[in-house]
Design a protein around this motif. Structure first.
Motif, short mmCIF file in Angstrom:
data_model
loop_
_atom_site.label_atom_id
_atom_site.label_comp_id
_atom_site.label_asym_id
_atom_site.label_seq_id
_atom_site.Cartn_x
_atom_site.Cartn_y
_atom_site.Cartn_z
N THR A 1 112.81 -3.78 19.26
CA THR A 1 112.11 -3.82 17.98
C THR A 1 111.18 -5.02 17.87
O THR A 1 110.02 -4.89 17.47
CB THR A 1 113.12 -3.83 16.82
OG1 THR A 1 114.04 -4.92 16.98
CG2 THR A 1 113.90 -2.52 16.76
N ASP A 2 111.68 -6.21 18.23
CA ASP A 2 110.82 -7.40 18.19
C ASP A 2 109.77 -7.36 19.29
O ASP A 2 108.69 -7.93 19.14
CB ASP A 2 111.66 -8.66 18.33
CG ASP A 2 112.50 -8.95 17.10
OD1 ASP A 2 112.42 -8.15 16.15
OD2 ASP A 2 113.23 -9.95 17.10
N LEU B 1 105.49 -4.70 28.13
CA LEU B 1 104.95 -3.33 28.14
C LEU B 1 104.79 -2.79 26.74
O LEU B 1 103.70 -2.33 26.35
CB LEU B 1 105.89 -2.44 28.96
CG LEU B 1 105.46 -0.98 29.13
CD1 LEU B 1 104.14 -0.89 29.88
CD2 LEU B 1 106.53 -0.19 29.87
N PHE B 2 105.85 -2.84 25.93
CA PHE B 2 105.79 -2.31 24.58
C PHE B 2 104.93 -3.18 23.68
O PHE B 2 104.28 -2.67 22.76
CB PHE B 2 107.20 -2.18 23.99
CG PHE B 2 107.97 -1.00 24.50
CD1 PHE B 2 108.02 0.18 23.77
CD2 PHE B 2 108.64 -1.06 25.70
CE1 PHE B 2 108.72 1.28 24.23
CE2 PHE B 2 109.35 0.03 26.17
CZ PHE B 2 109.40 1.20 25.44
N GLY B 3 104.93 -4.49 23.93
CA GLY B 3 104.13 -5.39 23.10
C GLY B 3 102.64 -5.13 23.26
O GLY B 3 101.91 -5.05 22.27
N ILE B 4 102.17 -5.00 24.51
CA ILE B 4 100.75 -4.74 24.74
C ILE B 4 100.37 -3.35 24.24
O ILE B 4 99.32 -3.17 23.61
CB ILE B 4 100.42 -4.89 26.24
CG1 ILE B 4 100.57 -6.35 26.67
CG2 ILE B 4 99.00 -4.40 26.53
CD1 ILE B 4 100.32 -6.60 28.15
N PHE C 1 98.14 0.79 20.09
CA PHE C 1 98.61 1.95 19.32
C PHE C 1 99.67 1.47 18.34
O PHE C 1 100.83 1.29 18.70
CB PHE C 1 99.18 3.02 20.26
CG PHE C 1 98.21 3.47 21.33
CD1 PHE C 1 97.19 4.35 21.01
CD2 PHE C 1 98.32 3.00 22.63
CE1 PHE C 1 96.28 4.76 21.99
CE2 PHE C 1 97.43 3.40 23.61
CZ PHE C 1 96.41 4.29 23.29
N ARG C 2 99.29 1.29 17.10
CA ARG C 2 100.18 0.70 16.09
C ARG C 2 101.28 1.66 15.64
O ARG C 2 102.13 1.28 14.83
CB ARG C 2 99.35 0.25 14.88
CG ARG C 2 98.34 -0.86 15.20
CD ARG C 2 99.01 -2.09 15.78
NE ARG C 2 98.06 -3.11 16.21
CZ ARG C 2 97.67 -4.13 15.47
NH1 ARG C 2 98.16 -4.27 14.25
NH2 ARG C 2 96.82 -5.01 15.95
N ASP C 3 101.29 2.88 16.14
CA ASP C 3 102.36 3.82 15.80
C ASP C 3 103.62 3.58 16.63
O ASP C 3 104.71 4.05 16.26
CB ASP C 3 101.90 5.27 16.02
CG ASP C 3 100.80 5.67 15.06
OD1 ASP C 3 100.88 5.24 13.89
OD2 ASP C 3 99.89 6.41 15.46
N ILE C 4 103.48 2.88 17.75
CA ILE C 4 104.61 2.69 18.65
C ILE C 4 105.79 1.97 17.99
O ILE C 4 106.93 2.39 18.14
CB ILE C 4 104.16 1.97 19.93
CG1 ILE C 4 103.27 2.90 20.76
CG2 ILE C 4 105.37 1.51 20.76
CD1 ILE C 4 102.75 2.29 22.04
N PRO C 5 105.56 0.88 17.22
CA PRO C 5 106.71 0.25 16.54
C PRO C 5 107.44 1.21 15.62
O PRO C 5 108.68 1.17 15.52
CB PRO C 5 106.06 -0.90 15.75
CG PRO C 5 104.82 -1.23 16.52
CD PRO C 5 104.33 0.08 17.04
#
Length: 310
Positions: A111-112, A205-208, A213-217
């Protein structure tokens, strides 16, 4: 706080005043970013500790609330699910406690991690530091919280010492036998090291990807609850086998096909004297290699664009 820049002047200019060129998209630059990030522990270590202090600012107990919250959750669910599954509290409560501690570390990194670079927008645009510094900040913050939560583990182990050190104990009636707590507990150290190493590529990976793509969080947050209940944390694999019999079918693979189960087991199993299966290490090792390969590809191609996307 002053930080020494480890990014060469050409790259700094590229990130702040012009779109990144193809020359900056090399694995050498990506690896250099990671190396330079590790060379600044005073920076990401200070930032991570400040995150913890800021979260509990003006609190009487401060970071101890991390430990208290974990203890209450583990105690409540441990007592409840031990009765629902007919398991002995003395072995089931340590199982759930350690499962929650490791899960909270994984959860925090997921999540973070998706919010790592977005939350550090101001620093990224004004501080000429390696991008990996912000990933290390997130991982180190979760390590600090993990250390706080381990206090609960020590308390639970002391209380139920006789139960978890009994040779060939079982989690549930008729379930798999476990050797009991012994010197294999030291295997939890390399197990957690593997967990932290994987946390690094997850955050990168998830941070970049999340900056673009702001939907990923939102997607990750939506799947968290499903992942929790699909992972053997408040239930054991013995319960599946007891519920559906000994015949091999798709139910036997519910846990084995869940990568989070293997990550939890490499830390939890030695901590509570469960049988340590080496196939968990093989799965985690394979995921580590693949994960970091993907993270390096993303770092190579999009690292210089993060300052534009945040």
């Amino acid at each position: 706080m002053h930080a020494t820049s480890t990014v060469d002047s050409t790259e700094t200019t590229t990130m702040t005043s012009a779109p990144p060129s193809s020359d900056s998209r090399t694995f050498g630059r990506a690896l250099s970013d990671i190396r330079n990030g590790f060379k600044q522990p005073e920076l990401w270590g200070h930032l991570a500790w400040q995150d913890i202090k800021q979260r509990y600012r003006r609190s009487v107990l401060g970071p101890l609330w991390i430990t208290i919250s974990m203890g209450i959750t583990a105690l409540g669910l441990g007592l409840l699910y031990s009765q629902l599954f007919g398991a002995a509290v003395g072995t089931f409560l340590p199982y759930i406690t350690t499962g929650f501690i490791v899960w909270n570390f994984i959860l925090g990194c997921l999540t973070d991690g998706t919010d790592t670079f977005i939350a550090n927008e101001g620093l990224i645009k004004h501080l000429p530091a390696p991008l990996s510094v912000y990933a290390l900040r997130t991982v180190w913050r979760q390590c600090i919280m993990f250390a706080h939560n381990m206090v609960i583990y020590l308390i639970v182990i002391v209380i139920f010492w006789n139960d978890v050190t009994t040779p060939n104990y079982t989690m549930t009636e008729g379930g798999m036998t476990h050797p009991g707590l012994n010197w294999d507990v030291l295997l939890a150290i390399p197990g957690f090291a593997l967990l932290a190493i994987n946390a690094g590529w997850v955050v990168v990976l998830f941070g970049i990807a999340s900056t673009r793509f702001r939907d990923i969080p939102q997607v990750v947050s939506s799947l968290i609850n499903l992942l929790f209940f699909m992972t053997p944390i408040v239930w054991t694999t013995d319960i599946l086998k007891d519920k559906f019999g000994g015949t091999a079918d798709w139910r036997d693979y519910v846990a084995e096909l869940n990568p989070l189960y293997h990550f939890i087991q490499v830390v939890r199993a030695p901590l509570i004297g469960n049988a340590v299966s080496w196939h968990h290490y093989a799965v985690v090792g394979g995921i580590t290699v693949v994960g970091w390969a993907l993270a390096l590809v993303v770092m190579r191609n999009y690292r210089a664009r993060v300052s534009y996307w945040v």
